[in-house]
Design a protein around this motif. Structure first.
Motif, mmCIF file in Angstrom:
data_model
loop_
_atom_site.group_PDB
_atom_site.id
_atom_site.type_symbol
_atom_site.label_atom_id
_atom_site.label_comp_id
_atom_site.label_asym_id
_atom_site.label_seq_id
_atom_site.Cartn_x
_atom_site.Cartn_y
_atom_site.Cartn_z
ATOM 1 N N HIS A 1 6.225 5.016 -8.366
ATOM 2 C CA HIS A 1 4.993 4.230 -8.298
ATOM 3 C C HIS A 1 4.429 3.926 -9.683
ATOM 4 C CE1 HIS A 1 5.474 5.385 -4.187
ATOM 5 N NE2 HIS A 1 5.068 6.623 -4.378
ATOM 6 N N SER A 2 5.310 3.829 -10.665
ATOM 7 C CA SER A 2 4.859 3.624 -12.039
ATOM 8 C C SER A 2 4.154 2.282 -12.182
ATOM 9 C CB SER A 2 6.051 3.693 -12.993
ATOM 10 O OG SER A 2 7.056 2.772 -12.618
ATOM 11 N N GLY A 3 3.060 2.292 -12.932
ATOM 12 C CA GLY A 3 2.303 1.088 -13.210
ATOM 13 C C GLY A 3 1.419 0.604 -12.078
ATOM 14 N N GLN A 4 1.414 1.294 -10.964
ATOM 15 C CA GLN A 4 0.634 0.832 -9.820
ATOM 16 C C GLN A 4 -0.798 1.369 -9.856
ATOM 17 O OE1 GLN A 4 2.569 1.332 -6.030
ATOM 18 N NE2 GLN A 4 4.529 0.562 -6.773
ATOM 19 N N ILE A 5 -1.690 0.634 -9.209
ATOM 20 C CA ILE A 5 -3.066 1.086 -9.021
ATOM 21 C C ILE A 5 -3.101 1.963 -7.773
ATOM 22 C CG2 ILE A 5 -5.432 0.381 -8.582
ATOM 23 C CD1 ILE A 5 -4.487 -0.202 -11.398
ATOM 24 N N ALA A 6 -3.759 3.098 -7.884
ATOM 25 C CA ALA A 6 -3.753 4.064 -6.788
ATOM 26 C C ALA A 6 -5.085 4.800 -6.713
ATOM 27 C CB ALA A 6 -2.618 5.074 -6.982
ATOM 28 N N PHE A 7 -5.327 5.384 -5.554
ATOM 29 C CA PHE A 7 -6.411 6.351 -5.437
ATOM 30 C C PHE A 7 -5.949 7.663 -6.063
ATOM 31 C CE2 PHE A 7 -7.048 3.791 -1.480
ATOM 32 C CZ PHE A 7 -8.268 3.237 -1.830
ATOM 33 N N PRO A 8 -6.868 8.467 -6.588
ATOM 34 C CA PRO A 8 -6.467 9.820 -6.990
ATOM 35 C C PRO A 8 -5.876 10.540 -5.781
ATOM 36 C CG PRO A 8 -8.706 9.332 -7.715
ATOM 37 C CD PRO A 8 -8.309 8.227 -6.779
ATOM 38 N N GLY A 9 -4.806 11.259 -6.000
ATOM 39 C CA GLY A 9 -4.216 11.966 -4.866
ATOM 40 C C GLY A 9 -2.805 12.397 -5.151
ATOM 41 N N LEU B 1 -3.437 -5.822 -10.674
ATOM 42 C CA LEU B 1 -3.196 -6.227 -9.300
ATOM 43 C C LEU B 1 -3.148 -4.967 -8.446
ATOM 44 C CD1 LEU B 1 -2.483 -8.581 -7.325
ATOM 45 C CD2 LEU B 1 -0.076 -7.900 -7.649
ATOM 46 N N VAL B 2 -4.020 -4.890 -7.468
ATOM 47 C CA VAL B 2 -4.042 -3.781 -6.516
ATOM 48 C C VAL B 2 -3.302 -4.257 -5.274
ATOM 49 C CG1 VAL B 2 -5.488 -2.105 -5.308
ATOM 50 C CG2 VAL B 2 -6.327 -3.188 -7.416
ATOM 51 N N TRP B 3 -2.212 -3.589 -4.903
ATOM 52 C CA TRP B 3 -1.413 -4.047 -3.771
ATOM 53 C C TRP B 3 -0.856 -2.843 -3.016
ATOM 54 C CZ3 TRP B 3 4.096 -3.560 -3.435
ATOM 55 C CH2 TRP B 3 4.704 -2.993 -4.565
ATOM 56 N N THR C 1 0.510 -17.003 0.735
ATOM 57 C CA THR C 1 1.141 -15.779 0.242
ATOM 58 C C THR C 1 1.801 -16.061 -1.097
ATOM 59 O OG1 THR C 1 1.537 -14.958 2.490
ATOM 60 C CG2 THR C 1 2.821 -13.967 0.705
ATOM 61 N N LEU C 2 1.358 -15.347 -2.137
ATOM 62 C CA LEU C 2 1.900 -15.513 -3.480
ATOM 63 C C LEU C 2 3.054 -14.558 -3.710
ATOM 64 C CD1 LEU C 2 -1.460 -15.741 -5.492
ATOM 65 C CD2 LEU C 2 -0.107 -17.607 -4.507
ATOM 66 N N ASP C 3 3.984 -14.970 -4.546
ATOM 67 C CA ASP C 3 5.117 -14.119 -4.880
ATOM 68 C C ASP C 3 4.638 -12.882 -5.640
ATOM 69 O OD1 ASP C 3 8.160 -13.802 -5.261
ATOM 70 O OD2 ASP C 3 7.362 -13.647 -7.303
ATOM 71 N N LEU C 4 4.981 -11.720 -5.122
ATOM 72 C CA LEU C 4 4.500 -10.480 -5.717
ATOM 73 C C LEU C 4 4.996 -10.309 -7.150
ATOM 74 C CD1 LEU C 4 3.098 -7.726 -5.631
ATOM 75 C CD2 LEU C 4 5.117 -6.808 -4.469
ATOM 76 N N SER C 5 6.263 -10.608 -7.391
ATOM 77 C CA SER C 5 6.818 -10.426 -8.720
ATOM 78 C C SER C 5 6.101 -11.301 -9.745
ATOM 79 C CB SER C 5 8.316 -10.747 -8.714
ATOM 80 O OG SER C 5 8.874 -10.565 -9.993
ATOM 81 N N ALA C 6 5.903 -12.570 -9.421
ATOM 82 C CA ALA C 6 5.236 -13.487 -10.342
ATOM 83 C C ALA C 6 3.791 -13.086 -10.563
ATOM 84 C CB ALA C 6 5.316 -14.914 -9.811
ATOM 85 N N LYS D 1 1.595 -11.475 -14.289
ATOM 86 C CA LYS D 1 0.346 -11.966 -14.865
ATOM 87 C C LYS D 1 -0.709 -10.864 -14.978
ATOM 88 C CE LYS D 1 1.100 -16.505 -12.730
ATOM 89 N NZ LYS D 1 0.585 -17.479 -11.752
ATOM 90 N N SER D 2 -0.394 -9.674 -14.496
ATOM 91 C CA SER D 2 -1.352 -8.578 -14.461
ATOM 92 C C SER D 2 -1.124 -7.599 -15.604
ATOM 93 C CB SER D 2 -1.239 -7.827 -13.128
ATOM 94 O OG SER D 2 -0.067 -7.012 -13.116
ATOM 95 N N ARG D 3 -2.003 -6.590 -15.682
ATOM 96 C CA ARG D 3 -1.879 -5.508 -16.665
ATOM 97 C C ARG D 3 -1.060 -4.339 -16.136
ATOM 98 N NH1 ARG D 3 -7.596 -3.365 -17.927
ATOM 99 N NH2 ARG D 3 -6.376 -2.067 -19.365
ATOM 100 N N ASN D 4 -0.517 -4.445 -14.932
ATOM 101 C CA ASN D 4 0.104 -3.292 -14.294
ATOM 102 C C ASN D 4 1.264 -2.705 -15.086
ATOM 103 O OD1 ASN D 4 -1.516 -4.579 -12.259
ATOM 104 N ND2 ASN D 4 -0.384 -3.429 -10.709
ATOM 105 N N ASN D 5 2.078 -3.566 -15.681
ATOM 106 C CA ASN D 5 3.265 -3.115 -16.409
ATOM 107 C C ASN D 5 4.186 -2.318 -15.488
ATOM 108 O OD1 ASN D 5 5.009 -2.829 -18.565
ATOM 109 N ND2 ASN D 5 3.945 -1.063 -19.444
ATOM 110 N N GLU D 6 4.412 -2.874 -14.294
ATOM 111 C CA GLU D 6 5.296 -2.232 -13.329
ATOM 112 C C GLU D 6 6.745 -2.603 -13.624
ATOM 113 O OE1 GLU D 6 4.290 -2.297 -9.226
ATOM 114 O OE2 GLU D 6 2.149 -2.578 -9.605
#
Length: 232
Positions: free
Chosen positions: A69-77, A181-183, A208-213, A217-222
């Motif tokens: 789950h690297s680079g993803q936005i998550a809840f603490p847990g 991007l929170v997904w 529906t937008l392409d997730l990869s594209a 454009k986000s700061r996630n760096n996934e």
């Protein structure tokens, strides 16, 4: 927050957690492992049913070098350990380890029904809570988390910050917040929370937008999507 715990528990509303709940798709973990996440809301509160202007929810950005789950936005847990009393105890412990959150500043409101992650079979217990007293949070474990922030709920509700994303036959709700991007699982729970509480405004579910594209454009760096263990 009464609407979130009255009537049908939020986690039973699978309307916005599409692609995440694994009912009929995979067996639960044979080893009995489970996890808990803390959905921590903050705000001045109100005697009315309206959402306070300063209402927020705590989110983290997982360090891009993490194995999963690297680079993803998550809840603490994280995983519920044998020494944890229950899911609430695990969620509060993980939040302290990741963000330095003082558990004495938190009032647990409800432990919601577990949601299963499609790929791993993990049952994840969302714990809804309210921060009743100030408690400074930040990056407490850089190896796990490199950003911790309070996402303003009014901004997440704003239709301009909501979108649908899709990849490889899957689609689900997403949000933009703080350039991220929170997904996936996290976005699904936030979307269900907003809907269950009656805060939802009309937004574009049809495009529906392409997730990869969108991630590019986000700061996630996934990592590349073919390296992502689907889903968070």
């Amino acid at each position: 927050m009464r609407r979130l715990v009255d009537d049908v528990p939020m986690a039973r509303s699978h309307r916005d957690i599409r692609g995440v709940d694994a009912r009929g798709l995979t067996n639960p973990r044979a080893d009995g492992r489970s996890a808990a996440v803390l959905m921590l809301m903050s705000g001045t509160g109100s005697l009315s049913d309206s959402l306070p202007e300063d209402a927020t929810i705590l989110l983290t950005h997982r360090t891009p070098t993490m194995r999963s789950h690297s680079g993803q936005i998550a809840f603490p847990g994280g995983r519920i350990d044998p020494d944890d009393v229950n899911a609430v105890d695990a969620a509060l412990r993980e939040a302290w380890e990741e963000t330095g959150l003082d558990r004495t500043a938190v009032t647990p409101v409800a432990a919601l029904d577990p949601v299963h992650i499609r790929a791993s079979g993990y049952p994840v217990h969302p714990v809804l809570a309210h921060r009743h007293s100030p408690s400074r949070v930040g990056v407490a474990s850089p190896a796990e988390t490199d950003d911790v922030f309070h996402a303003r709920l009014h901004d997440l509700i704003d239709p301009r910050n909501r979108l649908m994303v899709g990849w490889s036959g899957w689609s689900g709700p997403a949000f933009t917040s703080h350039g991220y991007l929170v997904w996936g699982f996290t976005a699904g729970l936030i979307s269900a929370l907003i809907h269950q509480a009656g805060w939802e405004q009309p937004w574009d579910r049809d495009t529906t937008l392409d997730l990869s594209a969108t991630l590019e454009k986000s700061r996630n760096n996934e990592p590349q999507l073919n390296q992502i263990r689907f889903l968070r």
